[in-house]
Design an enzyme around this catalytic site. Sequence first.
Site, mmCIF file in Angstrom:
data_model
loop_
_atom_site.group_PDB
_atom_site.id
_atom_site.type_symbol
_atom_site.label_atom_id
_atom_site.label_comp_id
_atom_site.label_asym_id
_atom_site.label_seq_id
_atom_site.Cartn_x
_atom_site.Cartn_y
_atom_site.Cartn_z
ATOM 1 N N LYS A 25 0.872 -1.179 0.000
ATOM 2 C CA LYS A 25 0.000 0.000 0.000
ATOM 3 C C LYS A 25 0.908 1.228 0.000
ATOM 4 O O LYS A 25 1.201 1.826 1.037
ATOM 5 C CB LYS A 25 -0.914 -0.047 1.238
HETATM 6 N N1 PXG Z 1 -7.950 -1.525 -2.803
HETATM 7 C C1 PXG Z 1 -7.156 -0.445 -2.742
HETATM 8 C C2 PXG Z 1 -6.315 -0.098 -3.914
HETATM 9 C C3 PXG Z 1 -7.118 0.324 -1.581
HETATM 10 O O1 PXG Z 1 -6.295 1.351 -1.502
HETATM 11 C C4 PXG Z 1 -8.752 -1.164 -0.601
HETATM 12 C C5 PXG Z 1 -8.724 -1.897 -1.774
HETATM 13 C C6 PXG Z 1 -9.595 -1.637 0.539
HETATM 14 O O2 PXG Z 1 -8.768 -2.122 1.589
HETATM 15 P P1 PXG Z 1 -9.193 -2.030 3.112
HETATM 16 O O3 PXG Z 1 -8.015 -2.548 3.862
HETATM 17 O O4 PXG Z 1 -9.448 -0.579 3.394
HETATM 18 O O5 PXG Z 1 -10.388 -2.877 3.292
HETATM 19 C C7 PXG Z 1 -7.935 -0.019 -0.487
HETATM 20 C C8 PXG Z 1 -7.887 0.807 0.759
HETATM 21 C C9 PXG Z 1 -9.626 6.768 0.863
HETATM 22 C C10 PXG Z 1 -8.755 5.647 0.492
HETATM 23 O O6 PXG Z 1 -9.119 7.888 1.022
HETATM 24 C C11 PXG Z 1 -9.091 4.353 0.757
HETATM 25 C C12 PXG Z 1 -8.249 3.312 0.409
HETATM 26 C C13 PXG Z 1 -7.097 3.638 -0.208
HETATM 27 C C14 PXG Z 1 -6.786 4.935 -0.505
HETATM 28 C C15 PXG Z 1 -7.593 5.965 -0.137
HETATM 29 O O7 PXG Z 1 -10.822 6.547 0.994
HETATM 30 N N2 PXG Z 1 -8.646 2.010 0.677
#
Ligand code: PXG
Length: 288
Positions: free
Chosen positions: A149
């Site tokens: 990430k």
């Molecule tokens: N895919 C990607 C590419 C992400 O960055 C998720 C899936 C979902 O993962 P989690 O662990 O949250 O269930 C993410 C993560 C925002 C924001 O500002 C959210 C994410 C990434 C970047 C920004 O809302 N979610």
Amino acid sequence: MKIYLNGDLVEKEKAMVSVFDHGLLYGDGVFEGIRLYDGCVFKLDEHLERLEYSAKAILLDLPLDRQQMAEAVCDTCRANNLSNGYVRLVVTRGVGHLGLTPDGCGPPSVIIIADDIQLYPEELYENGLKIISVPTRRINASALPPAVKSLNYLNNILAKIEAKKVGFQEALMLNDKGEIAECTGDNVFVLSKGVLYTPPLDAGSLRGITRGAVMDIAQDLGIPCREQALTRYDLWTAEECFLTGTAAEVIPCVEVDHRTVGNGQPGQMTQKFIDKFRQNVRQDGVKI
Ligand code: PXG
């Protein structure tokens, strides 16, 4: 608002990083988005583990261990009197010289922002989201592991812009084989003939914490869940579809590429996942 910046809690206006920080110059860093529900941080340990793995993968030594990082997150929430919200934890390579090499960079900058969260409107949880696949692809898993990430979100940002330009709130991103990877900040699930499917990580999906929580719920509900390569056709012809992410939680998706999913209403099984997830977030947290 108080921001955690390299060990200090400083006022928002004073929370500044250098223009020579490689997080800014090159997107050289990692981050996490974490939720706080009723004074408890949801899946904190899982987020910190993913942060550690992301940092390790990009050869970035975190300046804080798991316990110290957890305390910094909780301190930041307390300092802002927050009991519900969103925590953005960012670690960059730190301040260095112009030039890609991280030699001479550091120490890493640690930034924690705890704020209110902008959720999708409740109406979309009741009526479902419409999504569209876009030309910008997810980065190839052999170029940069999708599990990292990192601060490089440009292709996800382009995908979001492409969707918005044609009137959609969210984009479906494919990998270079044309398989489903994920949405711009959310993982994708479909339900077909009683089985739940989600793309495997090597298709270009992030190992979402919410994705993992939904897989656990599937097990509790006795619904088989498979990680399997999916095509757009699989989404068009699914009975139910939903997205998962820290910000969105579990949100129904009722249209993909102008094709109605199921009967065009959020699915019954999707509703069970939403209800169960909303119950779990209030039970599984670390008290700040
Ligand atoms: N895919 C990607 C590419 C992400 O960055 C998720 C899936 C979902 O993962 P989690 O662990 O949250 O269930 C993410 C993560 C925002 C924001 O500002 C959210 C994410 C990434 C970047 C920004 O809302 N979610």
